[in-house]
Design an enzyme around this catalytic site. Structure first.
Site, short mmCIF file in Angstrom:
data_model
loop_
_atom_site.label_atom_id
_atom_site.label_comp_id
_atom_site.label_asym_id
_atom_site.label_seq_id
_atom_site.Cartn_x
_atom_site.Cartn_y
_atom_site.Cartn_z
N ASN A 15 9.76 -3.36 1.22
CA ASN A 15 10.12 -3.97 -0.21
C ASN A 15 10.88 -5.07 -0.11
O ASN A 15 12.00 -5.08 0.40
CB ASN A 15 10.11 -3.21 -1.22
CG ASN A 15 11.28 -2.28 -0.89
OD1 ASN A 15 11.85 -1.65 0.03
ND2 ASN A 15 12.20 -2.15 -2.12
N GLU A 70 12.58 -7.86 -2.36
CA GLU A 70 13.19 -8.17 -3.89
C GLU A 70 13.62 -9.62 -4.31
O GLU A 70 13.89 -10.29 -3.23
CB GLU A 70 14.13 -7.12 -4.41
CG GLU A 70 13.64 -5.48 -4.49
CD GLU A 70 14.53 -4.59 -5.04
OE1 GLU A 70 15.60 -4.85 -5.29
OE2 GLU A 70 14.20 -3.65 -5.06
N CYS A 92 6.25 -4.81 -3.23
CA CYS A 92 6.55 -3.59 -2.71
C CYS A 92 5.91 -3.55 -1.23
O CYS A 92 5.24 -4.43 -0.67
CB CYS A 92 5.30 -2.71 -3.20
SG CYS A 92 5.56 -2.33 -5.17
N GLU A 146 4.30 -1.48 0.40
CA GLU A 146 2.79 -1.24 0.96
C GLU A 146 1.82 -2.66 0.65
O GLU A 146 1.20 -2.72 1.85
CB GLU A 146 2.17 -0.46 -0.44
CG GLU A 146 2.56 0.95 -0.31
CD GLU A 146 3.96 1.11 -1.09
OE1 GLU A 146 4.74 0.19 -1.25
OE2 GLU A 146 4.13 2.37 -1.74
N CYS A 187 -0.05 -1.44 -6.23
CA CYS A 187 -0.45 -1.08 -4.48
C CYS A 187 -1.63 -0.28 -4.45
O CYS A 187 -2.40 -0.77 -3.40
CB CYS A 187 0.69 -0.41 -3.91
SG CYS A 187 2.09 -1.58 -4.04
N1 THU Z 1 8.66 0.06 -4.42
C1 THU Z 1 7.60 -0.08 -3.19
O1 THU Z 1 8.36 -0.78 -2.34
N2 THU Z 1 6.88 0.86 -3.12
C2 THU Z 1 6.37 1.67 -4.16
O2 THU Z 1 5.40 2.36 -3.85
C3 THU Z 1 7.09 1.62 -5.44
C4 THU Z 1 8.11 0.67 -5.57
C5 THU Z 1 9.71 -0.93 -4.46
C6 THU Z 1 9.61 -2.20 -5.46
C7 THU Z 1 11.05 -2.58 -5.56
O3 THU Z 1 11.62 -3.24 -4.84
C8 THU Z 1 11.76 -1.00 -5.61
O4 THU Z 1 10.89 -0.10 -4.92
C9 THU Z 1 12.15 -0.30 -6.92
O5 THU Z 1 11.08 -0.26 -7.75
#
Ligand code: THU
Length: 162
Positions: free
Chosen positions: A63, A65, A74, A76, A115
């Site tokens: 992920n 940000e 995310c 995925e 996702c």
């Molecule tokens: N996040 C993911 O990478 N995958 C998921 O399935 C759920 C959430 C990340 C997005 C964000 O950077 C952090 O987790 C908090 O939501």
């Protein structure tokens, strides 16, 4: 007329990563490794994903940000979009996902709706199920044979003729 309907979903739970075949373990370890490259400055929630393609390639994602929150992505989708960009003809066989356990939960973290929508698109495009492996920090694994098991009633558009 009113009809009550219900839905049956199937998945397998493994109490330990060691109960899985070696190739699955390798993929899950790739997801753990990938999570270390997460840029999760705002949530402090690190997620890693690794997708195994039928050409033997493994594509990872974590992920990422951003100060403008919705601009982040995310793990995925980072992995899936990258796999599709690099190997557009290859089929996605298994997607392994790992999330650091910020909330002390035993259970694996389940992918977000956006996702799942993206996973479903690729599953339909390739006409072959994408298997999902979700791993928790405590070592528990959930296995779904298809995105359909995780995402019933997905939004689907018929592909245009062109
Ligand atoms: N996040 C993911 O990478 N995958 C998921 O399935 C759920 C959430 C990340 C997005 C964000 O950077 C952090 O987790 C908090 O939501």
């Amino acid at each position: 007329m009113k009809t009550q309907k219900s839905l049956h979903l199937e998945y397998t739970e493994y109490t330990s990563l060691n109960s899985l075949p070696k190739l699955d373990q390798k993929l899950l370890y790739k997801a753990i490794e990938a999570s270390k490259n997460a840029y999760a400055k705002y949530s402090n929630f690190q997620v890693g994903a690794a997708v195994l393609l039928n050409n033997g390639e493994i594509v990872i994602g974590s992920n990422q940000e951003n100060a403008a929150y919705p601009s982040g992505l995310c793990a995925e989708r980072v992995a899936l979009f990258s796999a599709s960009s690099q190997f557009s003809i290859a089929k996605m066989e298994t997607l392994a996902i790992y999330a650091s356990d910020a909330m002390g939960k035993e259970e694996p973290v389940s992918p977000c709706g956006a996702c799942r929508q993206v996973m479903m698109e690729y599953e339909l495009k390739q006409g072959q199920s994408i298997r999902l492996l979700l791993l928790s920090e405590k070592g528990k694994v959930w296995e779904f044979e298809s995105v359909k098991e995780l995402f019933p009633f997905a939004f689907v558009l018929k592909p245009s003729k062109k």
